[in-house]
Design a protein around this motif. Structure first.
Motif, PDB file in Angstrom:
ATOM      1  N   TYR A 134       1.081  -0.699  -0.482  1.00  0.00           N
ATOM      2  CA  TYR A 134       0.089  -0.220  -0.110  1.00  0.00           C
ATOM      3  C   TYR A 134       1.389   1.321  -0.044  1.00  0.00           C
ATOM      4  CZ  TYR A 134      -3.609  -3.074   1.729  1.00  0.00           C
ATOM      5  OH  TYR A 134      -4.094  -4.441   1.426  1.00  0.00           O
ATOM      6  N   HIS A 135       2.245   1.204   0.952  1.00  0.00           N
ATOM      7  CA  HIS A 135       2.646   2.394   0.881  1.00  0.00           C
ATOM      8  C   HIS A 135       3.417   3.051  -0.325  1.00  0.00           C
ATOM      9  CE1 HIS A 135       5.845  -0.640   1.613  1.00  0.00           C
ATOM     10  NE2 HIS A 135       6.441   0.380   0.560  1.00  0.00           N
ATOM     11  N   THR A 136       3.363   2.123  -1.232  1.00  0.00           N
ATOM     12  CA  THR A 136       3.664   1.962  -3.144  1.00  0.00           C
ATOM     13  C   THR A 136       2.446   3.292  -3.675  1.00  0.00           C
ATOM     14  OG1 THR A 136       3.513   0.377  -3.425  1.00  0.00           O
ATOM     15  CG2 THR A 136       5.720   0.228  -2.332  1.00  0.00           C
ATOM     16  N   SER A 137       1.387   2.766  -3.379  1.00  0.00           N
ATOM     17  CA  SER A 137      -0.144   2.996  -4.197  1.00  0.00           C
ATOM     18  C   SER A 137       0.074   4.676  -3.727  1.00  0.00           C
ATOM     19  CB  SER A 137      -0.835   2.941  -3.435  1.00  0.00           C
ATOM     20  OG  SER A 137      -1.391   3.349  -2.348  1.00  0.00           O
ATOM     21  N   PRO A 138      -0.356   5.362  -5.200  1.00  0.00           N
ATOM     22  CA  PRO A 138      -0.441   6.580  -5.610  1.00  0.00           C
ATOM     23  C   PRO A 138      -1.282   7.569  -4.499  1.00  0.00           C
ATOM     24  CG  PRO A 138      -0.507   5.963  -7.634  1.00  0.00           C
ATOM     25  CD  PRO A 138      -0.876   4.520  -6.347  1.00  0.00           C
ATOM     26  N   SER A 139      -2.431   6.993  -4.092  1.00  0.00           N
ATOM     27  CA  SER A 139      -3.012   7.259  -3.162  1.00  0.00           C
ATOM     28  C   SER A 139      -2.496   7.284  -1.689  1.00  0.00           C
ATOM     29  CB  SER A 139      -4.352   6.561  -3.077  1.00  0.00           C
ATOM     30  OG  SER A 139      -3.467   5.278  -2.607  1.00  0.00           O
TER      31      SER A 139
END
Length: 227
Positions: free
Chosen positions: A56-61
């Motif tokens: 998750y921490h790599t996602s744009p959001s």
């Protein structure tokens, strides 16, 4: 850190169907979070929704959320906890199986029973986490809409533990578009992000900060639903 579910103990059931919430490995991983995981002690716990891109921490959001959170708070002051389709996933274990491996998005599910079961299961998990961490955090903020928000609201009712839930309902109604499949749109909208930022500065009693939206951090990432 010990692997939550060793590879030789993992179920062969697929992680990309609407039955994800009943998947034995998702259930086992969430039980581990709620019983064996040792949460840190921080001033803030910030709950944010899961994303399509893993971890998750790599996602744009999530990069966008982090710019807001850690543009105001120091790293040591805030604990980010992801919730939603994944159950409950503290940021520091978001690279663990099964949180990195599932494909299903709850927002694509139109099966009423599964949606009801999800809200029940997720609200109970959130309540357990809130109870277990009652003395770990001074402040709690949840950034969420849709079924995730409903689950968080129910968890707050169950525990009587204060969580500031944003975006504000008034803001949601102002940006609502009944012609969209999900009328409240994306959490990447600037008005929502402003409420998110304001929730932190309000607790700290410091001046509000104007939020901008960077295209690289707000596109091609649909959080938990398709617009």
């Amino acid at each position: 850190m010990t692997t939550i579910i060793p590879e030789n103990e993992r179920s062969s059931e697929p992680l990309d169907t609407e039955r994800l919430i009943y998947h034995p490995d998702m259930i086992r991983a969430n039980e581990w979070v709620l019983t064996e995981y040792q949460p840190p002690t921080k001033d803030f716990c910030i709950f944010v929704p899961c994303a399509m891109r893993k971890p998750y921490h790599t996602s744009p959001s999530h990069k966008m959320y982090d710019r807001i959170i850690f543009g105001i708070l120091e790293q040591e002051d805030a604990h980010v906890v992801v919730f939603g389709t994944c159950g409950i996933t503290p940021r520091e274990i978001d690279n663990e199986y099964p949180f990195t491996d599932y494909k299903f998005m709850m927002g694509k599910c139109n099966v009423a029973k599964i949606k009801r079961d999800f809200i029940k299961m997720e609200s109970e998990r959130l309540a357990k986490y809130l109870e277990r961490t009652r003395d770990n955090y001074k402040h709690r903020i949840a950034y969420c809409i849709g079924d995730f928000r409903t689950a968080m609201e129910k968890a707050v009712e169950m525990t009587n533990i204060d969580v500031v839930i944003v975006p504000d309902r008034k803001t949601m109604e102002e940006v609502a578009n009944p012609n969209k499949r999900f009328k409240y749109g994306s959490l990447s909208q600037r008005q929502y992000l402003q409420d998110f930022s304001d929730s932190i500065t309000s607790i700290l009693n410091i001046p509000e900060r104007t939020v901008g939206v960077h295209d690289d951090h707000s596109t091609n990432d649909m959080d938990w639903y398709l617009l």
